[in-house]
Design a protein around this motif. Structure first.
Motif, PDB file in Angstrom:
ATOM      1  N   ALA A 202       0.830  -1.205   0.000  1.00  0.00           N
ATOM      2  CA  ALA A 202       0.000   0.000   0.000  1.00  0.00           C
ATOM      3  C   ALA A 202       0.867   1.258   0.000  1.00  0.00           C
ATOM      4  O   ALA A 202       0.586   2.220  -0.722  1.00  0.00           O
ATOM      5  CB  ALA A 202      -0.930  -0.003   1.212  1.00  0.00           C
ATOM      6  N   ALA A 203       1.942   1.254   0.801  1.00  0.00           N
ATOM      7  CA  ALA A 203       2.840   2.415   0.819  1.00  0.00           C
ATOM      8  C   ALA A 203       3.525   2.592  -0.520  1.00  0.00           C
ATOM      9  O   ALA A 203       3.761   3.718  -0.966  1.00  0.00           O
ATOM     10  CB  ALA A 203       3.875   2.252   1.934  1.00  0.00           C
ATOM     11  N   ALA A 204       3.847   1.481  -1.195  1.00  0.00           N
ATOM     12  CA  ALA A 204       4.490   1.569  -2.509  1.00  0.00           C
ATOM     13  C   ALA A 204       3.555   2.192  -3.529  1.00  0.00           C
ATOM     14  O   ALA A 204       3.976   3.006  -4.366  1.00  0.00           O
ATOM     15  CB  ALA A 204       4.930   0.180  -2.967  1.00  0.00           C
ATOM     16  N   VAL A 205       2.270   1.831  -3.488  1.00  0.00           N
ATOM     17  CA  VAL A 205       1.301   2.411  -4.417  1.00  0.00           C
ATOM     18  C   VAL A 205       1.154   3.908  -4.165  1.00  0.00           C
ATOM     19  O   VAL A 205       1.125   4.713  -5.104  1.00  0.00           O
ATOM     20  CB  VAL A 205      -0.054   1.691  -4.300  1.00  0.00           C
ATOM     21  CG1 VAL A 205      -1.087   2.350  -5.206  1.00  0.00           C
ATOM     22  CG2 VAL A 205       0.092   0.213  -4.660  1.00  0.00           C
ATOM     23  N   GLY A 206       1.068   4.292  -2.908  1.00  0.00           N
ATOM     24  CA  GLY A 206       0.978   5.712  -2.586  1.00  0.00           C
ATOM     25  C   GLY A 206       2.209   6.484  -3.042  1.00  0.00           C
ATOM     26  O   GLY A 206       2.099   7.588  -3.571  1.00  0.00           O
ATOM     27  N   PHE A 207       3.384   5.905  -2.838  1.00  0.00           N
ATOM     28  CA  PHE A 207       4.626   6.548  -3.289  1.00  0.00           C
ATOM     29  C   PHE A 207       4.621   6.694  -4.806  1.00  0.00           C
ATOM     30  O   PHE A 207       5.018   7.737  -5.336  1.00  0.00           O
ATOM     31  CB  PHE A 207       5.821   5.712  -2.840  1.00  0.00           C
ATOM     32  CG  PHE A 207       7.153   6.287  -3.221  1.00  0.00           C
ATOM     33  CD1 PHE A 207       7.855   7.086  -2.336  1.00  0.00           C
ATOM     34  CD2 PHE A 207       7.715   6.026  -4.466  1.00  0.00           C
ATOM     35  CE1 PHE A 207       9.088   7.627  -2.687  1.00  0.00           C
ATOM     36  CE2 PHE A 207       8.940   6.563  -4.831  1.00  0.00           C
ATOM     37  CZ  PHE A 207       9.627   7.362  -3.936  1.00  0.00           C
ATOM     38  N   ALA A 208       4.169   5.670  -5.516  1.00  0.00           N
ATOM     39  CA  ALA A 208       4.157   5.714  -6.979  1.00  0.00           C
ATOM     40  C   ALA A 208       3.209   6.792  -7.490  1.00  0.00           C
ATOM     41  O   ALA A 208       3.543   7.528  -8.438  1.00  0.00           O
ATOM     42  CB  ALA A 208       3.762   4.353  -7.537  1.00  0.00           C
ATOM     43  N   PHE A 209       2.026   6.909  -6.899  1.00  0.00           N
ATOM     44  CA  PHE A 209       1.087   7.945  -7.319  1.00  0.00           C
ATOM     45  C   PHE A 209       1.674   9.337  -7.064  1.00  0.00           C
ATOM     46  O   PHE A 209       1.577  10.230  -7.924  1.00  0.00           O
ATOM     47  CB  PHE A 209      -0.241   7.789  -6.588  1.00  0.00           C
ATOM     48  CG  PHE A 209      -1.263   7.013  -7.342  1.00  0.00           C
ATOM     49  CD1 PHE A 209      -2.088   7.629  -8.273  1.00  0.00           C
ATOM     50  CD2 PHE A 209      -1.416   5.653  -7.136  1.00  0.00           C
ATOM     51  CE1 PHE A 209      -3.036   6.915  -8.982  1.00  0.00           C
ATOM     52  CE2 PHE A 209      -2.366   4.917  -7.835  1.00  0.00           C
ATOM     53  CZ  PHE A 209      -3.175   5.551  -8.763  1.00  0.00           C
ATOM     54  N   ALA A 210       2.267   9.550  -5.890  1.00  0.00           N
ATOM     55  CA  ALA A 210       2.845  10.860  -5.581  1.00  0.00           C
ATOM     56  C   ALA A 210       3.988  11.196  -6.530  1.00  0.00           C
ATOM     57  O   ALA A 210       4.132  12.336  -6.976  1.00  0.00           O
ATOM     58  CB  ALA A 210       3.329  10.879  -4.128  1.00  0.00           C
TER      59      ALA A 210
END
Length: 357
Positions: A202-210
């Motif tokens: 989940a943190a990786a997806v958030g980092f990718a979107f940002a």
């Protein structure tokens, strides 16, 4: 930026305040956000292979409008003799002077190629495997260079400094391979992220979107699936179509909440039947950045169970960011100062001597 004594004082205050569990629960969400926003981009440099990572880190610091901190870990080599382990016969002054020249050259290169970036640096005594995780505690991103070993299969990554540090760092770790790791215009303006539906991605997806929003890039979310195996001796298993539909639903759910937060980021999803490492390496070919999550396993457990993140770092031709589970969400409050020591120059930390510039 804070000096070393100031940082130690702040950590002592944090430890005292956060010993109250109720206070810690109330204040930690705010401090996590502040830490991620205010920390510098840290890049580790060494002899050879660090220039692509240095350029990439400078470009990322400019995008984030954050300062860049250049770190060189200076470890005293040891040799074995019949009487025990003794320091190698190397002139300490010559070794320190070489380290200062290396750091000075790196700082000069950043000032030449990215003059808008505020850059500082330090030579820190200690092994890189200890120095770099300690530096990552106050950073928003840690950047490392990497040399690819063409003799090793990406499915059997072995051990290396970037893979070791990525499992222990306190912030996301970007691994920039040479020679095509420089942030060139030739790479597609596209970010790829691997999704497996677990909490650690989940943190990786958030980092990718940002990251995609910051770069003005499109995002591709990839999920690999395999057909269900029979659950009993009667070979009862879900049809492949059912498993694929469940995989698509899992991927849509994982990216749905982030799409709402970043409506301007074009996002498409790919559900691939097959090995996750191969799927990510294929999808990430030519992309500006490949993002993977990590549980942060170390040692024998990581070797026995395997790690998609470690394998991707070992096989990718472009930059990879490993976002470890809990990175930026559980700061090591009260951890105290690192046992690494800095080479004294009579100047405040993070400021190079004039002879090194």
């Amino acid at each position: 930026m804070l000096s070393d004594p100031d940082r130690r004082t702040v950590r002592a205050l944090e430890s005292a305040l956060l010993s109250d569990r109720a206070f810690a629960r109330a204040v930690l969400p705010v401090t996590r956000c502040l830490q991620a926003l205010s920390g510098p981009v840290v890049v580790g440099v060494a002899d050879g292979g660090s220039l692509p990572a240095l350029h990439w880190a400078a470009a990322e610091a400019a995008r984030r409008e954050r300062p860049l901190r250049v770190v060189h870990a200076l470890c005293t080599p040891l040799v074995l003799d019949p009487y025990g382990v003794v320091p190698a016969a190397v002139d300490p002054r010559a070794r320190d002077a070489a380290a200062a020249r290396l750091l000075g050259a790196a700082l000069a290169e950043v000032r030449r190629t990215a003059p808008e970036v505020q850059v500082t640096g330090d030579v820190v005594r200690g092994p890189a495997r200890r120095v770099l995780p300690a530096e990552s505690r106050d950073a928003c991103l840690l950047v490392l260079g990497s040399r690819r070993d063409g003799r090793r299969s990406p499915l059997r990554p072995g051990t290396s400094l970037p893979r070791s540090v990525a499992g222990t760092a306190g912030c996301p770790v970007a691994v920039v391979p040479a020679p095509d790791g420089v942030d060139p215009g030739g790479r597609e303006s596209r970010v790829v992220v691997g999704v497996d539906g677990s909490a650690h991605t989940a943190a990786a997806v958030g980092f990718a979107f940002a990251t995609a929003a910051r770069r003005g890039a499109a995002l591709t979310a990839v999920h690999a699936w395999c057909p269900d195996r029979p659950a009993d001796l009667e070979a009862v298993a879900a049809p492949p179509a059912t498993t694929e539909a469940a995989a698509r639903a899992l991927l849509d759910d994982a990216v749905g909440r982030w799409r709402a937060l970043h409506p301007d980021v074009p996002c498409r999803t790919e559900v691939v039947r097959g090995d996750p490492v191969a799927a990510l390496l294929t999808a990430g070919a030519g992309a500006a950045l490949l993002v993977v999550g990590s549980r942060g396993r170390r040692g024998v457990l990581a070797t026995l169970r395997g790690s998609v993140g470690r394998a991707v770092v070992g096989g990718a031709a472009g930059p990879v960011v490993v976002v470890r589970h809990g990175t930026g969400q559980a700061p090591r409050w009260g951890a105290g100062p690192s046992r690494t020591t800095r080479i004294g120059t009579g100047r405040p930390p993070w400021t190079p001597s004039p002879s090194s510039s």
